[in-house]
Structures are given as C-alpha cells and as structure tokens.
Design a protein around this motif. Structure first.
Motif, short mmCIF file in Angstrom:
data_model
loop_
_atom_site.label_atom_id
_atom_site.label_comp_id
_atom_site.label_asym_id
_atom_site.label_seq_id
_atom_site.Cartn_x
_atom_site.Cartn_y
_atom_site.Cartn_z
N CYS A 50 3.91 -3.13 10.37
CA CYS A 50 2.84 -3.99 9.86
C CYS A 50 3.39 -5.29 9.32
N ARG B 5 0.30 -0.46 15.02
CA ARG B 5 0.06 0.89 15.53
C ARG B 5 0.77 1.08 16.88
N TYR C 73 5.61 2.60 10.03
CA TYR C 73 4.34 1.88 10.19
C TYR C 73 4.29 0.67 9.26
N ARG C 74 4.77 0.86 8.02
CA ARG C 74 4.75 -0.24 7.06
C ARG C 74 5.64 -1.40 7.56
N THR D 255 4.51 1.25 16.32
CA THR D 255 4.93 2.52 15.71
C THR D 255 4.97 3.61 16.79
N VAL E 7 7.00 8.40 9.43
CA VAL E 7 5.97 7.52 10.00
C VAL E 7 5.49 6.45 9.01
N ASP E 8 5.41 6.81 7.72
CA ASP E 8 4.87 5.83 6.77
C ASP E 8 5.73 4.58 6.71
#
Lengths: 207, 180
Positions: free
Chosen positions: B34, B44, B30-31, B47, B26-27
C-alpha cells in the motif's frame, strides 16, 4: 538536536499517514485469489528441488532425435548404403540456445557497464547509454524468468545485473554526480563486471 | 512450530503450512505494498503476486535470511516492477517521474503541508522513495532495506539522506513547522 535531526523527526511523524492502508487487510479475498495458484502436495513440481525445468522435455526430444538419426545412419551403413550426410546442422538443444543467449547478453552488458564507468561522473549520462541500459534491463528480466537463470550462481548474477541496470536507468531522471558514484561503487563492490566476464558460457561449438 | 519447518512444508505443497505463512506475513506485506503503490487495488494485486511468486520459488529460498526479509524482497520487486508498468501505461498522460505533475492531482490552490509532503514523496526518484518509505514510514532498518533491495546498508543510508534533503528543499516554505 540540530536542524537536520529536528527535520528527520518531524518528517517521520508527518509522513506516518502517507499512503496509509485504509480499512482492514482483505486477507480472505486475497487468499481466495492466491490459493488456487499455489503448488500443492502431489504436484509434479511441488517438492523442493523437484521442479522439472521447461527446457528438459526439449532437451530430451533433441537428444532422442540425434540418437535415432545416428541409429538410422549406422543401420544404413551396415547395409552398404551410401552414408547418410546431414543436409543441415542439427538444431542446438534448448540448453545450448539459452547458454548462447546468456553469453551474448553478458557480452553486451559488459560493454554497456564499461561504457558507463568510462563516462565522466560529473556529466549527465549520455541518452544513448540510458536507452541501451533500459533495453538491457528488459532483456535481463526476460532471461531471469527463463531457464537461462536456472542455476543459482547465474541467477544471482542476473539479479545483480538487473539492480545495476535499474540504478543506471534511474540516473537519467535526476542523476547527480553522487548518484553516478553510488552506481560505480555498487558495481565495484558486487564485482559485477568481473563476474560477468567469468560467467559467460563458452560459445556453442560450430556457431 | 518453527517458521523454518513451515517453509519446508509449504515448499512441499502443504496447504496448511502455506496458509500459516500467509497469515503470519500478509499484514506487513500488504501494508508495504500500500505504501509503495498508493492504491488499494494495486496493493492487493502486488500482495497476491508477491505470495504467489514466493510460494512458487520456495525451493530456492536458501534460509540465509529470515523468511520475512526474503518475502519483503519479493514484495518490493513485484511492487516496483508493477509500478513501472503502470507508469509506462500512463506515461503519456502523466509525467510520473516529475514531482510537479504527480503533485498536481493532490495539490490544492491553498495547499496544506500534508498534501505538499505527500506530493513531494510521490515525486522522489523511485529508489529514494522506496528507501524513504521503507525506513521512515514503515520502520525497516537499513540492513533490512539493503537485503530487500540488494544494496549495501550504506547505500540505503545515503539514499535516505538524499531523499530527506530533497523533501526539505520541496518543503522549504514550511521550515517553521520543524524548526520551532
């Protein structure tokens, strides 16, 4: 180190805070939104390869309808009644409808891609071709989300077509001859046109 | 436990395996979202959509590439499609394809280099921008980008080269910053 390398190094460093994710990743909040929408063990469609396509019930219903009509006809024939003649052709099964839509779509895509390849790479793309590509891209995405793209091979072709169309759509904004050549190379490398021509399902009989 | 096993269990609907895969990836997802979206709320949404789509299609994951690569493909696709929708909605108000109109919200009367750079990145054509962000900002290799975008690594290199050339043109006023 030449000037290009210096610029590339500087750029990587300077762009490091471009759209930086601020704060912590909202892991739990996102998971709360995701979890209820995931397939769970015991779901009808949860197991790999066990998902029932949406068109299966339609196909089953159409098959059942044809079978029942046939039985009724046979029984009436046995009784010496006038043979039953259908007043209109039976509706095609859902799978056949998607095959027909796919065939028509691939034919249009073939015509469009051929036109794009035939256009001069040194000129801006004709706005009519650009609009056509944009419409085809929208249709391709709809078909990608439909049972028309259920088979893996056909799905890959739809995806390659989507990418080619997206590249053509992007051309109009700032397309240079180099970009045109990139699209051309991408089409050639993926053999998209050949695959389109080979993959088009045969027309539905009677149409 | 091997990721491949987790994928099989997640595809069968095992919640624990799904959560383990989510935690592992997920990290980065998400990055990346973004970086592409430039907005936390959009990132968000992207993701969440990427994971929902990925878990829904796990049965189609052939294992030809790493699960992470496959997931990034879906993330980029979700993000680009989402951004197109956002652009369509705001298209009449803001010319999203134009560097000038996008940069207008961040440029100041006395623009500093950082703002100019960010505005110039925003103004790149979407294909160039995606490759630039993935390679120069997020550190993906051309092979990974090629797999994620469905293009050849050579195409990714060419697009990065052109993206940098455009940025250099846009930032010509600041040439001293990198040639010093």
């Amino acid at each position: 180190m030449n000037d290009d390398d210096k610029f590339a190094d500087w750029l990587r460093e300077a762009a490091v805070d471009y759209n930086t994710p601020g704060g912590e990743v909202p892991r739990e909040a996102m998971w709360q939104a995701i979890a209820p929408r995931l397939p769970q063990a015991g779901d009808r469609g949860a197991s790999v390869g066990g998902r029932v396509p949406r068109w299966i019930p339609w196909l089953a219903a159409a098959t059942l309808l044809v079978a029942v009509s046939y039985q009724v006809g046979v029984r009436q024939g046995e009784r010496g009644a006038e043979p039953v003649v259908a007043s209109r052709p039976a509706a095609p099964a859902a799978g056949a409808v998607y095959d027909e839509a796919t065939r028509a779509h691939f034919e249009r895509a073939d015509a469009l891609l051929t036109s794009v390849r035939a256009a001069s790479p040194d000129a801006l793309l004709d706005p009519a071709l650009h609009r056509w590509a944009r419409d085809m891209l929208a249709d391709t995405r709809l078909l990608l989300d439909s049972p028309a793209a259920a088979a893996a091979d056909r799905r890959r072709l739809f995806e390659d077509l989507e990418l080619a169309l997206a590249q053509i759509v992007q051309l109009s904004a700032a397309g240079t001859p180099d970009d045109r050549r990139l699209v051309e190379r991408s089409l050639r490398r993926g053999e998209v046109l050949t695959r389109l021509r080979n993959a088009a399902p045969a027309p539905v009989s009677g149409t | 436990m091997l990721e491949r096993d987790l994928v099989v269990r997640a595809a069968a609907g095992e919640a624990e395996a799904q959560r383990a895969l989510y935690d592992a990836h997920v990290d980065r997802v998400y990055r990346l979202a973004c970086r592409l979206a430039g907005d936390a709320d959009l990132a968000r949404d992207f993701t969440q959509d990427a994971f929902i789509r990925a878990f829904g299609k796990l049965g189609e994951f052939r294992g030809d590439s790493a699960f992470g690569t496959w997931l990034h493909t879906i993330t980029v696709s979700v993000a680009l499609n989402g951004l197109r929708k956002v652009r369509r909605i705001h298209g009449r108000e803001v010319g999203m394809e134009s560097a000038e109109s996008l940069g207008g919200t961040t440029r100041r009367a006395d623009p500093d280099l950082r703002d100019r750079l960010h505005a110039a990145i925003d103004g790149l054509p979407p294909g160039y921008r995606t490759v630039f962000v993935m390679h120069d900002v997020e550190g993906f290799t051309h092979e990974e980008i090629g797999q994620a975008l469905g293009i050849q690594p050579g195409t990714s290199k060419a697009q990065l080269f052109r993206a940098r050339a455009r940025l250099r043109e846009e930032l010509a006023d600041f040439a001293g910053a990198w040639s010093a």
